[in-house]
Design a protein around this motif. Structure first.
Motif, PDB file in Angstrom:
ATOM      1  N   LEU A  80       0.732  -1.266   0.007  1.00 35.91           N
ATOM      2  CA  LEU A  80      -0.033  -0.133  -0.005  1.00 35.91           C
ATOM      3  C   LEU A  80       0.995   1.117   0.005  1.00 35.91           C
ATOM      4  O   LEU A  80       1.819   1.440   0.654  1.00 35.91           O
ATOM      5  CB  LEU A  80      -0.917  -0.084   1.479  1.00 35.91           C
ATOM      6  CG  LEU A  80      -1.848   1.220   1.502  1.00 35.91           C
ATOM      7  CD1 LEU A  80      -2.898   1.197   0.258  1.00 35.91           C
ATOM      8  CD2 LEU A  80      -2.608   1.200   2.912  1.00 35.91           C
ATOM      9  N   ARG A  81       0.488   2.275  -1.093  1.00 37.70           N
ATOM     10  CA  ARG A  81       1.151   3.443  -0.819  1.00 37.70           C
ATOM     11  C   ARG A  81       0.236   4.694  -1.065  1.00 37.70           C
ATOM     12  O   ARG A  81      -0.725   4.305  -1.668  1.00 37.70           O
ATOM     13  CB  ARG A  81       2.387   3.517  -2.000  1.00 37.70           C
ATOM     14  CG  ARG A  81       1.620   3.612  -3.426  1.00 37.70           C
ATOM     15  CD  ARG A  81       3.053   3.478  -4.468  1.00 37.70           C
ATOM     16  NE  ARG A  81       2.516   3.296  -5.867  1.00 37.70           N
ATOM     17  CZ  ARG A  81       2.514   4.314  -6.607  1.00 37.70           C
ATOM     18  NH1 ARG A  81       2.948   5.406  -6.304  1.00 37.70           N
ATOM     19  NH2 ARG A  81       2.241   3.931  -7.777  1.00 37.70           N
ATOM     20  N   HIS A  82       0.576   5.577  -0.256  1.00 36.08           N
ATOM     21  CA  HIS A  82      -0.245   6.926  -0.322  1.00 36.08           C
ATOM     22  C   HIS A  82       0.376   7.814  -1.215  1.00 36.08           C
ATOM     23  O   HIS A  82       1.736   8.110  -1.345  1.00 36.08           O
ATOM     24  CB  HIS A  82      -0.387   7.188   1.084  1.00 36.08           C
ATOM     25  CG  HIS A  82      -0.879   6.509   1.978  1.00 36.08           C
ATOM     26  ND1 HIS A  82      -2.394   6.389   2.053  1.00 36.08           N
ATOM     27  CD2 HIS A  82      -0.225   5.639   2.796  1.00 36.08           C
ATOM     28  CE1 HIS A  82      -2.619   5.166   3.174  1.00 36.08           C
ATOM     29  NE2 HIS A  82      -1.362   4.936   3.549  1.00 36.08           N
ATOM     30  N   ARG A 129      -7.274   2.010  -4.016  1.00 33.63           N
ATOM     31  CA  ARG A 129      -8.057   1.504  -2.884  1.00 33.63           C
ATOM     32  C   ARG A 129      -9.069   2.771  -2.336  1.00 33.63           C
ATOM     33  O   ARG A 129     -10.280   2.543  -2.310  1.00 33.63           O
ATOM     34  CB  ARG A 129      -7.334   1.265  -1.634  1.00 33.63           C
ATOM     35  CG  ARG A 129      -7.763   0.946  -0.385  1.00 33.63           C
ATOM     36  CD  ARG A 129      -6.995   0.646   0.897  1.00 33.63           C
ATOM     37  NE  ARG A 129      -7.605   0.629   2.050  1.00 33.63           N
ATOM     38  CZ  ARG A 129      -6.985   0.127   3.014  1.00 33.63           C
ATOM     39  NH1 ARG A 129      -5.611   0.439   3.174  1.00 33.63           N
ATOM     40  NH2 ARG A 129      -7.462   0.041   4.289  1.00 33.63           N
ATOM     41  N   SER A 154      -4.895   6.257  -2.034  1.00 37.00           N
ATOM     42  CA  SER A 154      -4.214   5.171  -1.445  1.00 37.00           C
ATOM     43  C   SER A 154      -4.318   4.100  -2.717  1.00 37.00           C
ATOM     44  O   SER A 154      -5.169   3.757  -3.390  1.00 37.00           O
ATOM     45  CB  SER A 154      -5.036   4.475  -0.366  1.00 37.00           C
ATOM     46  OG  SER A 154      -4.976   5.595   0.775  1.00 37.00           O
TER      47      SER A 154
END
Length: 213
Positions: free
Chosen positions: A17-19, A40, A89
């Motif tokens: 997961l990366r923002h 996401r 996200s």
């Protein structure tokens, strides 16, 4: 249920997961695609960045949704650029690791195939609209697809314009000026009423009929 829980657990172990901040690049066309990429949460514009750095939007994606489900399977580059329109996200699933788990999780493989099929179908519909519908037809179809029934007003609907005018125009392959002119024309025909970013659809049936032309 147990099988689905196992599949979700597997995805959870594989996923990264990366923002992403507003305006930040999410995908770059031409760069190697080694992961399946999903949104996401948030909004991301898909399109192409020109040589002078201008980003040209082709469509807006709102999470949860896939951003690129196909490129990694082809061991090639991402086909499109993607840019976050606001905080977002992004989930990445490494193709090589995911592939090694699919034999043990056939249900997961089937869902990925269904996801690819939906993407192909959506692209086919969009391509048909761009090639065979005129500008009023494309806008009518775009609005009708986003209609939400209006409580207390039988036969009417509402469309909330969350995209900028230039982004909507870009998706429809028209100029912002043409978009404004068409919206005024639809209003004069009694199809819609526009108040800021809210479009009240007075005649959904008429709008649908225009979108089928």
């Amino acid at each position: 249920m147990r099988r689905m829980a196992d599949e979700l657990a597997t995805l959870g172990q594989l996923a990264t997961l990366r923002h992403v901040a507003a305006g930040q690049s999410v995908l770059c066309s031409g760069t190697e695609a080694s992961s399946l990429v999903a949104l996401r949460s948030g909004e991301v514009a898909l399109g192409l960045r020109t040589a002078d750095g201008v980003f040209r939007t082709e469509r807006i994606v709102r999470g949860p949704a896939w951003l690129d489900l196909s490129s990694a399977w082809l061991a090639g580059p991402h086909a499109m650029d993607a840019q976050a329109m606001g905080p977002a996200s992004v989930v990445e699933l490494p193709r090589d690791v995911l592939e090694s788990h699919l034999a043990a999780h056939p249900g997961l493989a089937q869902r990925l195939i269904q996801g690819l099929a939906r993407e192909v179908q959506a692209l086919a519909v969009n391509t048909h609209a761009l090639m065979h519908k005129d500008a009023p037809g494309r806008l009518a179809q775009w609005l009708h697809q986003r209609c939400v029934p209006l409580p207390g007003c039988s036969g009417q609907a509402m469309v909330k314009l969350t995209d900028r005018k230039r982004d909507v125009a870009s998706q429809l392959a028209i100029t912002p000026e043409t978009l404004s002119r068409l919206m005024r024309s639809f209003s004069r025909q009694g199809l819609i009423e526009v108040a800021g970013y809210n479009v009240r659809v007075i005649d959904p049936v008429g709008l649908a009929r225009l979108g089928q032309v």
